[in-house]
Design an enzyme around this catalytic site. Structure first.
Site, PDB file in Angstrom:
ATOM      1  N   GLU A 110      20.974  -6.294 -52.744  1.00  0.00           N
ATOM      2  CA  GLU A 110      21.763  -7.443 -53.212  1.00  0.00           C
ATOM      3  C   GLU A 110      22.896  -7.820 -52.259  1.00  0.00           C
ATOM      4  OE1 GLU A 110      22.664  -6.950 -57.436  1.00  0.00           O
ATOM      5  OE2 GLU A 110      20.650  -7.668 -57.862  1.00  0.00           O
ATOM      6  N   GLU A 122      13.255  -6.197 -58.579  1.00  0.00           N
ATOM      7  CA  GLU A 122      13.985  -5.887 -59.816  1.00  0.00           C
ATOM      8  C   GLU A 122      13.775  -7.027 -60.784  1.00  0.00           C
ATOM      9  OE1 GLU A 122      18.166  -4.933 -59.698  1.00  0.00           O
ATOM     10  OE2 GLU A 122      17.930  -3.769 -57.858  1.00  0.00           O
TER      11      GLU A 122
HETATM   12  C1  BGP Z   1      21.259  -5.324 -59.881  1.00  0.00           C
HETATM   13  C2  BGP Z   1      21.387  -4.016 -59.154  1.00  0.00           C
HETATM   14  C3  BGP Z   1      20.921  -2.823 -59.900  1.00  0.00           C
HETATM   15  C4  BGP Z   1      20.930  -2.932 -61.402  1.00  0.00           C
HETATM   16  C5  BGP Z   1      20.621  -4.284 -61.966  1.00  0.00           C
HETATM   17  C6  BGP Z   1      20.873  -4.492 -63.438  1.00  0.00           C
HETATM   18  O1  BGP Z   1      22.372  -6.089 -59.600  1.00  0.00           O
HETATM   19  O2  BGP Z   1      20.743  -4.025 -57.914  1.00  0.00           O
HETATM   20  O3  BGP Z   1      21.548  -1.708 -59.349  1.00  0.00           O
HETATM   21  O4  BGP Z   1      21.770  -2.148 -62.080  1.00  0.00           O
HETATM   22  O5  BGP Z   1      21.270  -5.301 -61.261  1.00  0.00           O
HETATM   23  O6  BGP Z   1      22.222  -4.715 -63.674  1.00  0.00           O
HETATM   24  P1  BGP Z   1      23.040  -3.948 -64.758  1.00  0.00           P
HETATM   25  O7  BGP Z   1      22.820  -2.510 -64.500  1.00  0.00           O
HETATM   26  O8  BGP Z   1      24.416  -4.352 -64.566  1.00  0.00           O
HETATM   27  O9  BGP Z   1      22.473  -4.388 -66.053  1.00  0.00           O
END
Ligand code: BGP
Length: 487
Positions: free
Chosen positions: A201, A382
Protein backbone atom coordinates in the site's frame (compact mmCIF):
# COMPACT_ATOMS: atom_id res chain seq x y z
CA UNK A 1 -18.20 -18.83 -15.90
CA UNK A 2 -14.77 -19.98 -14.67
CA UNK A 3 -11.20 -18.81 -14.31
CA UNK A 4 -8.32 -20.67 -15.92
CA UNK A 5 -6.41 -23.45 -14.15
CA UNK A 6 -3.40 -21.15 -13.88
CA UNK A 7 -5.36 -18.74 -11.68
CA UNK A 8 -3.87 -18.29 -8.21
CA UNK A 9 -6.32 -18.58 -5.32
CA UNK A 10 -5.15 -17.82 -1.83
CA UNK A 11 -4.98 -15.62 1.23
CA UNK A 12 -2.85 -12.72 2.45
CA UNK A 13 -1.42 -11.69 5.81
CA UNK A 14 1.23 -9.33 7.22
CA UNK A 15 3.84 -10.37 9.76
CA UNK A 16 2.97 -7.90 12.52
CA UNK A 17 -0.71 -8.79 12.26
CA UNK A 18 -0.27 -12.57 12.55
CA UNK A 19 3.15 -13.69 13.74
CA UNK A 20 3.77 -12.53 17.29
CA UNK A 21 6.94 -14.10 18.74
CA UNK A 22 8.33 -10.59 18.76
CA UNK A 23 11.37 -11.48 20.83
CA UNK A 24 11.92 -15.00 19.53
CA UNK A 25 14.36 -16.39 17.00
CA UNK A 26 16.69 -13.41 17.30
CA UNK A 27 14.11 -10.99 15.92
CA UNK A 28 14.86 -7.31 16.40
CA UNK A 29 12.23 -4.76 17.34
CA UNK A 30 10.10 -3.43 14.56
CA UNK A 31 8.30 -0.09 14.25
CA UNK A 32 4.86 -1.66 14.71
CA UNK A 33 5.93 -3.20 18.03
CA UNK A 34 5.40 0.24 19.59
CA UNK A 35 1.86 0.56 18.34
CA UNK A 36 -0.91 0.08 20.90
CA UNK A 37 -4.31 -1.42 20.34
CA UNK A 38 -7.21 0.91 19.62
CA UNK A 39 -10.63 1.27 18.08
CA UNK A 40 -12.42 3.60 15.68
CA UNK A 41 -13.26 5.96 18.57
CA UNK A 42 -9.90 5.69 20.33
CA UNK A 43 -7.25 5.33 17.58
CA UNK A 44 -4.10 3.28 17.97
CA UNK A 45 -1.00 5.10 19.12
CA UNK A 46 2.77 5.06 19.41
CA UNK A 47 3.94 5.43 23.00
CA UNK A 48 7.03 7.50 23.70
CA UNK A 49 9.30 8.91 26.38
CA UNK A 50 10.80 12.42 26.44
CA UNK A 51 14.36 13.19 27.58
CA UNK A 52 12.93 14.53 30.88
CA UNK A 53 11.27 11.16 31.55
CA UNK A 54 7.72 12.24 30.78
CA UNK A 55 5.70 9.94 28.54
CA UNK A 56 2.94 10.25 26.00
CA UNK A 57 1.16 8.72 23.05
CA UNK A 58 0.61 10.02 19.52
CA UNK A 59 -2.11 8.84 17.18
CA UNK A 60 -0.58 6.35 14.77
CA UNK A 61 -3.78 5.44 12.97
CA UNK A 62 -2.67 4.25 9.55
CA UNK A 63 -4.52 6.86 7.55
CA UNK A 64 -4.08 9.83 9.82
CA UNK A 65 -0.93 9.63 11.95
CA UNK A 66 0.55 12.40 14.12
CA UNK A 67 4.12 13.66 14.53
CA UNK A 68 6.30 12.51 17.42
CA UNK A 69 7.35 15.52 19.54
CA UNK A 70 10.96 16.63 19.09
CA UNK A 71 13.27 14.48 21.20
CA UNK A 72 10.67 11.75 21.80
CA UNK A 73 11.87 8.13 21.79
CA UNK A 74 9.29 5.39 21.17
CA UNK A 75 9.03 3.17 24.23
CA UNK A 76 6.82 0.56 25.88
CA UNK A 77 4.60 1.77 28.69
CA UNK A 78 3.16 -0.38 31.46
CA UNK A 79 -0.56 -0.79 31.10
CA UNK A 80 -0.53 -0.47 27.30
CA UNK A 81 -1.27 -3.43 25.04
CA UNK A 82 0.86 -3.90 21.92
CA UNK A 83 -0.91 -6.36 19.60
CA UNK A 84 2.09 -7.21 17.38
CA UNK A 85 3.92 -8.84 20.30
CA UNK A 86 1.63 -11.82 20.22
CA UNK A 87 -0.64 -11.12 17.23
CA UNK A 88 -2.42 -14.46 16.59
CA UNK A 89 0.73 -16.42 17.34
CA UNK A 90 1.23 -17.65 13.79
CA UNK A 91 4.88 -17.94 14.83
CA UNK A 92 3.89 -21.07 16.74
CA UNK A 93 0.81 -22.06 14.71
CA UNK A 94 2.13 -21.78 11.17
CA UNK A 95 1.97 -25.50 10.41
CA UNK A 96 -1.64 -25.69 11.45
CA UNK A 97 -2.48 -22.45 9.63
CA UNK A 98 -0.87 -23.63 6.42
CA UNK A 99 -2.69 -26.97 6.61
CA UNK A 100 -5.99 -25.15 7.09
CA UNK A 101 -5.33 -22.87 4.13
CA UNK A 102 -4.32 -25.86 2.02
CA UNK A 103 -7.59 -27.50 3.04
CA UNK A 104 -9.43 -24.78 1.14
CA UNK A 105 -7.38 -25.48 -1.98
CA UNK A 106 -5.16 -22.41 -1.81
CA UNK A 107 -2.33 -22.60 -4.34
CA UNK A 108 -0.74 -19.34 -3.17
CA UNK A 109 -0.16 -17.70 0.21
CA UNK A 110 0.83 -14.04 0.40
CA UNK A 111 2.76 -13.26 3.57
CA UNK A 112 5.17 -10.54 4.53
CA UNK A 113 8.64 -11.05 5.85
CA UNK A 114 9.46 -9.19 9.01
CA UNK A 115 12.60 -7.27 8.11
CA UNK A 116 13.85 -7.26 11.71
CA UNK A 117 13.69 -11.08 11.81
CA UNK A 118 16.27 -11.12 9.02
CA UNK A 119 18.31 -8.08 10.03
CA UNK A 120 17.43 -7.24 13.65
CA UNK A 121 18.67 -3.66 13.39
CA UNK A 122 18.83 -3.43 9.61
CA UNK A 123 22.55 -2.69 9.80
CA UNK A 124 24.16 -6.08 10.49
CA UNK A 125 26.56 -7.42 7.89
CA UNK A 126 25.16 -10.95 8.03
CA UNK A 127 21.51 -11.98 8.28
CA UNK A 128 19.94 -13.74 11.24
CA UNK A 129 19.85 -17.41 10.26
CA UNK A 130 16.97 -18.25 12.62
CA UNK A 131 14.79 -15.67 10.89
CA UNK A 132 15.56 -17.06 7.44
CA UNK A 133 14.96 -20.57 8.71
CA UNK A 134 11.52 -19.63 10.02
CA UNK A 135 10.32 -18.53 6.59
CA UNK A 136 12.13 -21.37 4.89
CA UNK A 137 10.35 -23.93 7.06
CA UNK A 138 7.04 -22.28 6.22
CA UNK A 139 7.79 -22.50 2.52
CA UNK A 140 8.88 -26.15 2.85
CA UNK A 141 5.52 -26.87 4.41
CA UNK A 142 3.66 -24.92 1.73
CA UNK A 143 5.47 -26.83 -0.98
CA UNK A 144 4.01 -30.08 0.35
CA UNK A 145 0.58 -28.68 -0.55
CA UNK A 146 1.64 -27.12 -3.87
CA UNK A 147 1.05 -23.69 -2.40
CA UNK A 148 3.42 -21.08 -3.78
CA UNK A 149 4.60 -18.04 -1.85
CA UNK A 150 3.83 -14.46 -2.79
CA UNK A 151 6.24 -12.48 -0.66
CA UNK A 152 5.72 -8.92 0.53
CA UNK A 153 9.19 -7.61 1.30
CA UNK A 154 8.02 -4.49 3.16
CA UNK A 155 4.55 -4.50 4.66
CA UNK A 156 4.43 -1.20 6.55
CA UNK A 157 7.21 -1.96 9.05
CA UNK A 158 10.97 -1.73 9.38
CA UNK A 159 13.58 -2.36 12.08
CA UNK A 160 12.99 0.28 14.73
CA UNK A 161 16.73 0.94 14.89
CA UNK A 162 16.57 2.41 11.36
CA UNK A 163 13.65 4.57 12.44
CA UNK A 164 15.32 5.83 15.60
CA UNK A 165 18.77 6.41 14.17
CA UNK A 166 18.06 7.51 10.60
CA UNK A 167 14.40 8.56 10.64
CA UNK A 168 13.49 5.50 8.59
CA UNK A 169 12.64 6.12 4.96
CA UNK A 170 13.61 9.81 5.24
CA UNK A 171 17.16 8.61 4.87
CA UNK A 172 18.80 7.26 1.76
CA UNK A 173 20.79 4.97 4.04
CA UNK A 174 17.57 2.96 4.49
CA UNK A 175 17.60 2.28 0.73
CA UNK A 176 20.97 0.54 1.05
CA UNK A 177 19.78 -1.49 4.04
CA UNK A 178 16.67 -2.51 2.11
CA UNK A 179 18.67 -3.57 -0.94
CA UNK A 180 20.96 -5.67 1.27
CA UNK A 181 17.89 -7.28 2.86
CA UNK A 182 16.37 -7.98 -0.59
CA UNK A 183 19.59 -9.56 -1.80
CA UNK A 184 19.51 -12.03 1.09
CA UNK A 185 15.87 -12.89 0.38
CA UNK A 186 16.50 -13.36 -3.32
CA UNK A 187 19.53 -15.57 -2.70
CA UNK A 188 17.74 -17.71 -0.19
CA UNK A 189 14.20 -17.87 -1.57
CA UNK A 190 14.67 -16.95 -5.22
CA UNK A 191 14.27 -20.50 -6.48
CA UNK A 192 10.94 -21.00 -4.80
CA UNK A 193 9.20 -17.64 -5.18
CA UNK A 194 7.98 -16.25 -8.53
CA UNK A 195 5.90 -13.31 -7.32
CA UNK A 196 7.26 -10.55 -5.12
CA UNK A 197 5.85 -7.29 -3.77
CA UNK A 198 8.41 -4.62 -2.97
CA UNK A 199 6.08 -2.46 -0.82
CA UNK A 200 2.60 -2.73 0.61
CA UNK A 201 0.00 0.00 0.00
CA UNK A 202 2.64 2.45 -1.15
CA UNK A 203 0.04 5.20 -1.57
CA UNK A 204 -1.16 4.92 2.02
CA UNK A 205 2.00 4.56 4.14
CA UNK A 206 2.90 7.53 6.32
CA UNK A 207 4.43 8.22 9.72
CA UNK A 208 6.38 6.25 12.29
CA UNK A 209 4.78 2.80 12.24
CA UNK A 210 4.71 2.41 8.47
CA UNK A 211 7.69 4.52 7.29
CA UNK A 212 9.77 5.02 10.42
CA UNK A 213 9.62 8.80 10.09
CA UNK A 214 9.13 10.94 13.21
CA UNK A 215 7.15 13.55 11.26
CA UNK A 216 4.22 13.12 8.91
CA UNK A 217 4.20 16.43 6.99
CA UNK A 218 4.02 16.33 3.20
CA UNK A 219 7.66 17.24 2.69
CA UNK A 220 8.92 14.38 4.88
CA UNK A 221 6.35 12.05 3.42
CA UNK A 222 7.09 12.58 -0.28
CA UNK A 223 10.84 12.43 0.29
CA UNK A 224 10.41 9.16 2.17
CA UNK A 225 8.25 7.80 -0.63
CA UNK A 226 10.82 8.88 -3.22
CA UNK A 227 13.37 6.80 -1.33
CA UNK A 228 10.97 3.87 -1.37
CA UNK A 229 10.54 4.28 -5.14
CA UNK A 230 14.31 4.11 -5.56
CA UNK A 231 14.55 1.09 -3.25
CA UNK A 232 11.80 -0.68 -5.16
CA UNK A 233 13.39 0.00 -8.55
CA UNK A 234 16.77 -1.24 -7.33
CA UNK A 235 15.17 -4.38 -5.91
CA UNK A 236 13.30 -5.08 -9.15
CA UNK A 237 16.44 -4.69 -11.24
CA UNK A 238 18.49 -6.86 -8.92
CA UNK A 239 15.68 -9.41 -8.60
CA UNK A 240 15.42 -9.81 -12.37
CA UNK A 241 19.17 -10.33 -12.62
CA UNK A 242 19.33 -12.81 -9.73
CA UNK A 243 16.08 -14.67 -10.43
CA UNK A 244 15.30 -14.92 -14.13
CA UNK A 245 11.55 -15.04 -14.65
CA UNK A 246 10.72 -13.42 -11.32
CA UNK A 247 7.79 -10.99 -11.33
CA UNK A 248 7.58 -7.84 -9.25
CA UNK A 249 4.64 -5.77 -8.12
CA UNK A 250 4.11 -3.14 -5.45
CA UNK A 251 0.83 -2.98 -3.73
CA UNK A 252 -1.62 -0.13 -4.21
CA UNK A 253 -4.42 0.64 -1.72
CA UNK A 254 -7.21 1.06 -4.18
CA UNK A 255 -10.80 2.09 -3.79
CA UNK A 256 -13.09 2.93 -6.64
CA UNK A 257 -13.56 6.69 -6.61
CA UNK A 258 -16.70 8.41 -7.86
CA UNK A 259 -17.48 12.11 -8.31
CA UNK A 260 -20.38 13.12 -6.04
CA UNK A 261 -22.20 14.92 -8.87
CA UNK A 262 -21.81 15.63 -12.58
CA UNK A 263 -20.90 19.23 -11.76
CA UNK A 264 -17.73 19.83 -13.78
CA UNK A 265 -15.87 21.12 -10.70
CA UNK A 266 -16.66 17.89 -8.84
CA UNK A 267 -15.57 15.79 -11.80
CA UNK A 268 -12.32 17.73 -12.09
CA UNK A 269 -11.67 17.39 -8.35
CA UNK A 270 -12.32 13.67 -8.74
CA UNK A 271 -9.64 13.47 -11.43
CA UNK A 272 -7.14 15.35 -9.27
CA UNK A 273 -7.88 13.12 -6.29
CA UNK A 274 -7.55 10.00 -8.41
CA UNK A 275 -4.16 11.16 -9.59
CA UNK A 276 -3.03 11.80 -6.02
CA UNK A 277 -3.25 8.07 -5.37
CA UNK A 278 -2.37 6.89 -8.90
CA UNK A 279 0.81 8.94 -8.59
CA UNK A 280 2.56 6.22 -6.58
CA UNK A 281 1.90 3.35 -8.93
CA UNK A 282 2.40 5.54 -11.98
CA UNK A 283 5.99 6.16 -10.88
CA UNK A 284 6.65 2.55 -9.98
CA UNK A 285 4.94 0.95 -12.97
CA UNK A 286 6.21 3.36 -15.62
CA UNK A 287 9.60 4.14 -14.11
CA UNK A 288 9.27 7.94 -14.17
CA UNK A 289 7.36 10.74 -12.44
CA UNK A 290 4.10 11.60 -14.23
CA UNK A 291 3.57 15.01 -15.82
CA UNK A 292 0.99 15.96 -13.16
CA UNK A 293 3.44 15.34 -10.25
CA UNK A 294 4.40 19.02 -10.28
CA UNK A 295 0.78 19.99 -9.68
CA UNK A 296 0.53 17.68 -6.65
CA UNK A 297 3.80 18.96 -5.17
CA UNK A 298 2.76 22.57 -5.73
CA UNK A 299 -0.62 22.11 -4.08
CA UNK A 300 0.99 20.26 -1.17
CA UNK A 301 3.95 22.59 -0.75
CA UNK A 302 6.58 19.94 -1.48
CA UNK A 303 10.03 20.39 -3.00
CA UNK A 304 11.20 16.90 -3.83
CA UNK A 305 14.74 16.01 -2.86
CA UNK A 306 16.02 14.21 -5.96
CA UNK A 307 19.65 13.42 -6.65
CA UNK A 308 21.56 12.99 -9.87
CA UNK A 309 21.04 9.50 -11.26
CA UNK A 310 17.68 8.94 -9.53
CA UNK A 311 15.73 9.11 -12.78
CA UNK A 312 17.93 6.39 -14.30
CA UNK A 313 17.41 4.18 -11.26
CA UNK A 314 13.63 4.53 -11.55
CA UNK A 315 13.74 3.79 -15.26
CA UNK A 316 15.64 0.55 -14.72
CA UNK A 317 13.19 -1.05 -12.32
CA UNK A 318 9.54 -0.71 -13.40
CA UNK A 319 7.04 -3.19 -12.01
CA UNK A 320 5.99 -6.28 -13.96
CA UNK A 321 2.45 -6.51 -12.63
CA UNK A 322 0.05 -4.31 -10.72
CA UNK A 323 -1.29 -5.58 -7.45
CA UNK A 324 -3.79 -3.91 -5.21
CA UNK A 325 -6.11 -4.17 -2.25
CA UNK A 326 -9.77 -3.47 -2.74
CA UNK A 327 -12.27 -3.17 0.10
CA UNK A 328 -14.55 -0.26 -0.73
CA UNK A 329 -15.32 2.73 -2.89
CA UNK A 330 -15.31 6.44 -2.05
CA UNK A 331 -17.13 9.54 -3.22
CA UNK A 332 -15.49 12.91 -3.73
CA UNK A 333 -16.65 16.45 -4.40
CA UNK A 334 -15.04 19.88 -4.15
CA UNK A 335 -16.40 20.01 -0.58
CA UNK A 336 -14.94 16.69 0.60
CA UNK A 337 -12.27 16.71 3.25
CA UNK A 338 -10.82 13.23 2.87
CA UNK A 339 -7.81 11.03 2.70
CA UNK A 340 -7.30 7.78 0.83
CA UNK A 341 -9.73 5.79 2.91
CA UNK A 342 -12.63 8.11 3.48
CA UNK A 343 -14.97 10.27 1.50
CA UNK A 344 -18.60 11.36 1.27
CA UNK A 345 -21.38 8.86 1.93
CA UNK A 346 -22.72 6.98 -1.07
CA UNK A 347 -26.52 6.69 -0.78
CA UNK A 348 -26.53 3.65 -3.06
CA UNK A 349 -24.28 1.49 -0.89
CA UNK A 350 -24.49 -0.21 2.48
CA UNK A 351 -21.60 0.11 4.90
CA UNK A 352 -19.84 -2.42 7.16
CA UNK A 353 -19.91 -1.96 10.95
CA UNK A 354 -16.64 -0.04 10.47
CA UNK A 355 -18.28 2.31 7.99
CA UNK A 356 -16.63 0.93 4.84
CA UNK A 357 -19.01 1.07 1.85
CA UNK A 358 -19.56 -2.33 0.23
CA UNK A 359 -19.24 -2.02 -3.54
CA UNK A 360 -18.64 -5.19 -5.60
CA UNK A 361 -19.13 -3.42 -8.95
CA UNK A 362 -16.37 -1.04 -7.89
CA UNK A 363 -13.98 -3.99 -8.03
CA UNK A 364 -14.87 -4.63 -11.68
CA UNK A 365 -14.53 -0.92 -12.28
CA UNK A 366 -11.00 -0.65 -10.84
CA UNK A 367 -9.84 -3.84 -12.57
CA UNK A 368 -10.79 -2.25 -15.87
CA UNK A 369 -9.41 1.13 -14.91
CA UNK A 370 -6.00 -0.30 -13.93
CA UNK A 371 -5.73 -2.59 -16.91
CA UNK A 372 -6.54 0.24 -19.31
CA UNK A 373 -4.00 2.47 -17.61
CA UNK A 374 -1.04 0.10 -17.32
CA UNK A 375 -1.65 -2.79 -19.73
CA UNK A 376 0.18 -5.03 -17.26
CA UNK A 377 -1.22 -8.13 -15.53
CA UNK A 378 -3.15 -7.43 -12.35
CA UNK A 379 -3.21 -9.30 -9.05
CA UNK A 380 -5.88 -8.71 -6.40
CA UNK A 381 -3.83 -9.26 -3.26
CA UNK A 382 -6.34 -8.12 -0.61
CA UNK A 383 -10.11 -8.11 -0.44
CA UNK A 384 -12.52 -9.18 2.25
CA UNK A 385 -15.01 -8.20 4.90
CA UNK A 386 -14.07 -7.12 8.42
CA UNK A 387 -17.03 -8.15 10.57
CA UNK A 388 -18.04 -9.20 14.07
CA UNK A 389 -18.48 -12.98 14.23
CA UNK A 390 -20.56 -14.83 16.78
CA UNK A 391 -19.66 -18.28 18.02
CA UNK A 392 -22.92 -20.24 18.34
CA UNK A 393 -23.61 -22.60 21.21
CA UNK A 394 -22.63 -25.56 19.07
CA UNK A 395 -19.31 -23.84 18.33
CA UNK A 396 -20.14 -23.01 14.70
CA UNK A 397 -19.73 -19.58 13.09
CA UNK A 398 -22.47 -18.80 10.58
CA UNK A 399 -20.84 -15.99 8.60
CA UNK A 400 -23.30 -15.66 5.74
CA UNK A 401 -22.55 -11.93 5.51
CA UNK A 402 -18.95 -12.81 4.60
CA UNK A 403 -20.08 -15.34 2.02
CA UNK A 404 -22.36 -12.71 0.47
CA UNK A 405 -19.56 -10.15 0.34
CA UNK A 406 -17.10 -12.58 -1.20
CA UNK A 407 -19.59 -14.00 -3.70
CA UNK A 408 -20.59 -10.58 -4.96
CA UNK A 409 -16.98 -9.41 -5.31
CA UNK A 410 -15.70 -12.60 -6.92
CA UNK A 411 -18.48 -12.54 -9.49
CA UNK A 412 -17.51 -9.02 -10.50
CA UNK A 413 -13.87 -10.09 -10.72
CA UNK A 414 -14.86 -12.94 -13.01
CA UNK A 415 -16.89 -10.66 -15.24
CA UNK A 416 -13.89 -8.36 -15.56
CA UNK A 417 -11.74 -11.30 -16.60
CA UNK A 418 -14.19 -13.14 -18.83
CA UNK A 419 -16.26 -10.34 -20.31
CA UNK A 420 -14.04 -7.27 -20.18
CA UNK A 421 -10.79 -9.01 -21.11
CA UNK A 422 -8.77 -7.99 -18.06
CA UNK A 423 -5.71 -10.11 -17.31
CA UNK A 424 -5.76 -11.03 -13.62
CA UNK A 425 -3.20 -13.45 -12.22
CA UNK A 426 -4.93 -14.27 -8.98
CA UNK A 427 -6.85 -13.37 -5.87
CA UNK A 428 -5.59 -13.54 -2.30
CA UNK A 429 -8.31 -12.65 0.21
CA UNK A 430 -7.25 -10.65 3.23
CA UNK A 431 -6.78 -12.52 6.50
CA UNK A 432 -7.70 -16.17 5.83
CA UNK A 433 -7.36 -16.73 9.57
CA UNK A 434 -8.55 -13.89 11.81
CA UNK A 435 -5.79 -11.42 12.59
CA UNK A 436 -5.17 -8.06 14.21
CA UNK A 437 -6.70 -5.14 12.33
CA UNK A 438 -4.17 -2.74 10.89
CA UNK A 439 -6.22 0.42 11.22
CA UNK A 440 -7.77 -0.17 14.65
CA UNK A 441 -5.64 -2.88 16.27
CA UNK A 442 -8.78 -4.82 17.16
CA UNK A 443 -9.31 -8.57 16.96
CA UNK A 444 -13.06 -8.27 16.77
CA UNK A 445 -12.78 -6.89 13.22
CA UNK A 446 -12.48 -10.35 11.72
CA UNK A 447 -11.83 -11.25 8.10
CA UNK A 448 -11.08 -14.97 8.28
CA UNK A 449 -12.53 -18.17 6.93
CA UNK A 450 -10.84 -19.52 10.07
CA UNK A 451 -11.85 -18.20 13.47
CA UNK A 452 -9.08 -17.54 15.99
CA UNK A 453 -10.16 -17.56 19.62
CA UNK A 454 -8.64 -14.34 20.89
CA UNK A 455 -10.05 -11.00 22.04
CA UNK A 456 -8.89 -7.41 21.58
CA UNK A 457 -6.50 -7.63 24.53
CA UNK A 458 -4.94 -10.94 23.51
CA UNK A 459 -6.97 -13.22 25.79
CA UNK A 460 -8.15 -16.55 24.43
CA UNK A 461 -7.08 -20.08 23.61
CA UNK A 462 -5.87 -19.23 20.07
CA UNK A 463 -7.83 -22.26 18.90
CA UNK A 464 -8.54 -22.23 15.17
CA UNK A 465 -12.10 -23.12 14.00
CA UNK A 466 -13.46 -23.27 10.47
CA UNK A 467 -16.32 -20.86 9.80
CA UNK A 468 -19.20 -21.59 7.44
CA UNK A 469 -17.39 -19.56 4.77
CA UNK A 470 -14.47 -22.04 4.86
CA UNK A 471 -16.38 -24.80 3.07
CA UNK A 472 -18.06 -22.28 0.81
CA UNK A 473 -14.70 -20.89 -0.36
CA UNK A 474 -13.28 -24.39 -0.78
CA UNK A 475 -16.01 -25.14 -3.27
CA UNK A 476 -15.46 -21.87 -5.14
CA UNK A 477 -11.80 -22.77 -5.58
CA UNK A 478 -12.49 -26.42 -6.46
CA UNK A 479 -14.82 -25.31 -9.28
CA UNK A 480 -12.59 -22.42 -10.44
CA UNK A 481 -15.36 -20.03 -9.55
CA UNK A 482 -18.17 -21.81 -11.34
CA UNK A 483 -20.06 -22.53 -8.12
CA UNK A 484 -20.55 -18.80 -7.59
CA UNK A 485 -23.09 -18.79 -10.37
CA UNK A 486 -25.12 -21.69 -8.99
CA UNK A 487 -26.33 -19.84 -5.91
C1 BGP B 1 -4.77 -2.91 4.24
C2 BGP B 1 -3.49 -3.49 4.78
C3 BGP B 1 -3.63 -4.72 5.60
C4 BGP B 1 -4.97 -4.92 6.27
C5 BGP B 1 -6.16 -4.42 5.51
C6 BGP B 1 -7.47 -4.37 6.25
O1 BGP B 1 -4.69 -1.54 4.32
O2 BGP B 1 -2.55 -3.75 3.78
O3 BGP B 1 -2.51 -4.82 6.41
O4 BGP B 1 -5.01 -4.88 7.60
O5 BGP B 1 -5.93 -3.17 4.94
O6 BGP B 1 -7.53 -3.24 7.06
P1 BGP B 1 -7.94 -3.29 8.56
O7 BGP B 1 -7.06 -4.30 9.20
O8 BGP B 1 -7.71 -1.95 9.07
O9 BGP B 1 -9.36 -3.69 8.57
Amino acid sequence: MKVSDAFLWGGATASFQVEGGYQEGGRGLSTHDYETDGSVENPRGITYRMPDGSTGRIRSSFFNPEDLPDGAEPCFLDGSYYPSHKAVDHYHHWKEDIALMAGMGFNVYRFSICWSRIFPTGEEEAPNEAGLKFYESMMDEMEKYNMEPLITIHHDELPVHLAKKYDGWSSRHTIDCYVKYCKVLFERFGKRCRYWLTFNEINAVRGFAACGTHKCDNQTHYNAVHNMFLASAKAVKMGHEMMPGSQFGAMYASSALYPATCKPDDVFRHMQKRRETYFFIDVMARGYYPSYAGDIFRRRGVTLHKEQGDDEILKEGPLDYISFSYYRSNVISTETVSNVISGDPNPYLEVTPWGWPVDPVGLRYVLNEFYDRYQKPLFIVENGLGAIDKVEEDGSIQDDYRINYMRDHLKEMMKAINEDGVECLGYTMWGPMDLVSLSTGEMKKRYGFIYVDMDDKGNGTLKRTKKKSYDWMSRVIATQGESLWEE
